[in-house]
Design a protein around this motif. Structure first.
Motif, PDB file in Angstrom:
ATOM      1  N   LEU A  18       0.648  -1.595  -0.210  1.00 42.32           N
ATOM      2  CA  LEU A  18      -0.011  -0.030   0.495  1.00 42.32           C
ATOM      3  C   LEU A  18       0.837   0.930  -0.497  1.00 42.32           C
TER       4      LEU A  18
ATOM      5  N   ARG B  64      -4.186   9.265 -16.101  1.00 41.42           N
ATOM      6  CA  ARG B  64      -5.274   8.935 -16.513  1.00 41.42           C
ATOM      7  C   ARG B  64      -5.618   8.478 -17.508  1.00 41.42           C
ATOM      8  N   ARG B  65      -6.095   7.602 -18.380  1.00 48.40           N
ATOM      9  CA  ARG B  65      -6.037   7.734 -19.779  1.00 48.40           C
ATOM     10  C   ARG B  65      -7.740   6.501 -19.362  1.00 48.40           C
TER      11      ARG B  65
ATOM     12  N   GLN C 255       3.761   2.085  -2.537  1.00 50.82           N
ATOM     13  CA  GLN C 255       2.832   2.268  -3.968  1.00 50.82           C
ATOM     14  C   GLN C 255       2.635   3.899  -4.398  1.00 50.82           C
ATOM     15  N   ALA C 256       1.496   4.140  -2.829  1.00 50.05           N
ATOM     16  CA  ALA C 256       1.120   5.845  -2.558  1.00 50.05           C
ATOM     17  C   ALA C 256       2.431   6.723  -2.347  1.00 50.05           C
TER      18      ALA C 256
ATOM     19  N   PHE D  76       0.683   5.058 -13.465  1.00 47.48           N
ATOM     20  CA  PHE D  76      -0.525   5.265 -14.742  1.00 47.48           C
ATOM     21  C   PHE D  76      -1.696   5.969 -14.010  1.00 47.48           C
ATOM     22  N   TRP D  77      -1.538   5.211 -12.602  1.00 48.30           N
ATOM     23  CA  TRP D  77      -3.312   5.134 -12.078  1.00 48.30           C
ATOM     24  C   TRP D  77      -2.978   6.366 -12.040  1.00 48.30           C
TER      25      TRP D  77
END
Lengths: 369, 260
Positions: free
Chosen positions: A282, A368-369, A285-286, A362-363
């Motif tokens: 968690l 974001r796409r 990553q954050a 990417f998130w």
């Protein structure tokens, strides 16, 4: 529908070209017919581009006219430095306005809201860069600005071409040894200390004020001390880079580790997850957007640190050494060559990190796409 | 008589804040039997979420005892006795739906084959098959919340603790998810503790409704809600349903929930 589509850049280019006809020839090296040819190209380009043409054709017309005029204007400065008349600068302005129009056409005439895509997104900044160089060249040589104040880009280019072995040696010494080593060690240790400081709170409480103080120390105070401690070679420069990059990484990683939400942490708690599991799955990553911020900040800090540190004693190689000695010898073209090298290295370094950031985070809402 | 799985005896909880102590829970005594669907209802500040968090061992009571499956809440948490569903889906944005549902299973250290089997079956249970590879932000709010329910179920807990899981969704989606939750409950026979501030939602879903009142948070009344196992959405217009809803509203009123 009229066959004409006037726009202010082309109209202004026409006016500028017409004005330039009052001051023929443009330079001592340009005959009157030569100057008239330049003006003819500009007028033709401006008029053709105002016809209602498909945007591809319009772009081609503008590209040919602006670059042909620019090429002739640069060629006209040979053996005629500092003799440019007002007409010369007026036609240079006209060529530049046509290039402006070209960029506008390529970006969709300012009407489309979407981001430029593919080729266009690269072409526009490249055109912009080329025109900065063209204007720099023409103004510096046309107006005869002294070489010491600002050398023309052509002279810098020649100097770069003639000094490739020296530049390569400086690059190896400064970037591949001092910057890379210092950057990796500084960022990695900042990261690891942040992980420890997060686990053992007292560590953070004791360390952060000290780190704060160290980062506030002026680099020109640290650099000579590092030279005394670690010697004249690249190790002392790497040490300066370590000191400079450690703290941004420490602070950013600590902030990033606090960035995950309460709800997500409660969630991990309901799973009975251990501290390291929460960290790996968690919180790290954050923290990634924060860590990449530090990596990007550090990429420029490291280059600045290593170059400036070389001002305080170094073997006879390195980008900072070269800059400080060549300034003393008034070889400003060599100084600019080093500056160009530093700019290219810094941009590539930063760009590579930004690209990596996009794939790792990417998130994040901004990607974001 | 089914076994008691959650038991609170004279539970007290006081938070120390900068503004002085806040009495969040006072003298809570409540037994929940296996297979029940219990709703905790009350205005904000009545301690319903806090009570749920005490069951989950996310808060520690300052007095009284709490037992979950005959263990302390901490032991129950470490034994993964419950699945917890939050107000928001709280899906991790860097993980696909599949990986999000598999997250607790990774923490538990299950092997990949078991994980993927459980992920598959639970996503099917909440009608999300086919969305495995999507990222949470590519899904609607209702779908995200369904994924988070699948994630809670993947642990295969005997009980589900749900903290206003549909509170952030619009009413149409909420009706639909309420219906699905009832079916899920009938199918899995899990004990559910459900926090809500919606009277129709509580009456529609529960077997018993715990009406709580604020300052200090306490249980005002426990209302049986015996509408039978088969509850279509339009049961909400029947006299039986309205009678219980009225009873809950009266309970909230008597508990000073509507006081200024």
């Amino acid at each position: 529908m009229s066959a004409l589509r006037p726009n202010w850049q082309a109209l202004a280019a026409l006016v500028a070209t017409l004005y330039s006809l009052t001051a023929l020839p443009f330079t001592a090296g340009m005959s009157a017919p030569y100057s008239l040819a330049v003006a003819a190209i500009l007028i033709a380009g401006a008029c053709l581009s105002m016809l209602r043409l498909p945007s591809g054709v319009e772009a081609l017309v503008l590209m040919v006219a602006s670059f042909a005029a620019a090429a002739l204007l640069i060629a006209g400065l040979a053996e005629a430095t500092g003799t440019a008349t007002a007409g010369y600068f007026a036609s240079l302005t006209a060529a530049w306005l046509l290039a402006w129009r070209l960029v506008t056409v390529l970006s969709g005439d300012g009407r489309s809201k979407g981001q430029g895509f593919g080729l266009v997104s690269i072409t526009v900044p490249v055109l912009f860069g080329i025109w900065v160089l063209i204007l720099w060249e023409c103004i510096v040589r046309g107006a005869g600005i002294p070489f010491v104040l600002l050398p023309p880009p052509s002279a810098i280019g020649v100097r770069i071409g003639n000094s490739l072995p020296i530049l390569a040696a400086d690059f190896r010494q400064t970037v591949l040894k001092a910057v890379l080593f210092g950057y990796v060690v500084g960022s990695l240790s900042g990261f690891l200390v942040a992980i420890l400081a997060d686990r053992f709170r007292f560590f953070a409480n004791g360390l952060l004020p000290i780190g704060n103080m160290v980062s506030a120390l002026p680099m020109i105070g640290i650099a000579p001390i590092m030279v005394i401690w670690f010697g004249f070679d690249w190790q002392s420069k790497a040490a300066v880079v370590v000191v400079m990059t450690f703290f941004p990484m420490l602070v950013n990683t600590l902030a990033g580790l606090a960035a995950s939400g309460d709800m997500e942490r409660d969630l991990m708690r309901t799973y009975g997850a251990s501290h390291w599991q929460v960290l790996m799955k968690l919180r790290l990553q954050a923290a990634m957007p924060f860590i990449f911020n530090a990596l990007k900040i550090n990429s420029t800090l490291a280059l600045i640190g290593a170059i400036v540190a070389e001002f305080f004693g170094t073997p006879v190689v390195g980008m900072g050494f070269r800059i400080s000695t060549e300034v003393g010898r008034m070889n400003l073209d060599m100084v600019w060559a080093e500056i160009a090298l530093a700019a290219v290295v810094g941009s590539l370094f930063y760009g590579a990190l930004a690209l990596l950031e996009r794939t790792v985070t990417f998130w994040h809402p901004s990607y974001r796409r | 008589m089914p076994e008691t799985v959650i038991s609170a005896q004279n539970l007290d909880l006081t938070f120390e804040t900068n503004d002085g102590p806040v009495h969040a829970l006072k003298d809570i005594t409540l037994d929940i039997a296996e297979g029940e669907f219990i709703s905790l209802i009350g205005p904000s500040g009545c301690g319903k979420t806090t009570l749920l968090r005490v069951i989950a061992d996310l808060e520690q009571p300052t007095g009284g005892t709490m037992s979950v499956n005959g263990m302390t809440p901490e032991q129950a948490r470490l034994a993964r006795a419950y699945g917890y569903v939050f107000q928001q889906a709280a899906l991790l944005p860097w993980r696909t739906i599949e990986k999000n549902v598999g997250l607790p299973l990774e923490v538990m250290g299950l092997d990949a084959a078991t994980r993927s089997e459980r992920v598959r079956s639970n996503l099917e249970l909440v009608n999300l098959a086919g969305f495995e590879k999507k990222f949470p932000w590519q899904l609607s709010g209702g779908m995200q919340q369904r994924a988070s329910i699948a994630r809670a179920l993947a642990v295969e807990p005997a009980m589900l603790l749900m903290d206003e899981p549909f509170g952030a969704l619009d009413e149409i989606v909420r009706d639909h998810l309420n219906e699905q939750l009832l079916k899920l409950w009938a199918k899995t026979k899990k004990t559910v503790v459900f926090v809500t501030h919606s009277i129709p939602e509580a009456v529609f879903l529960s077997t018993r409704i715990v009406v709580m009142s604020p300052r200090p948070g306490r249980i005002h009344e426990i209302i049986d809600c015996d509408l039978g196992p088969d509850r279509p959405l339009d049961i909400r217009e029947t006299p039986e349903f309205l009678k219980i809803a009225h009873q809950v509203r009266e309970g909230l009123k008597a508990g000073h929930s509507y006081d200024e």
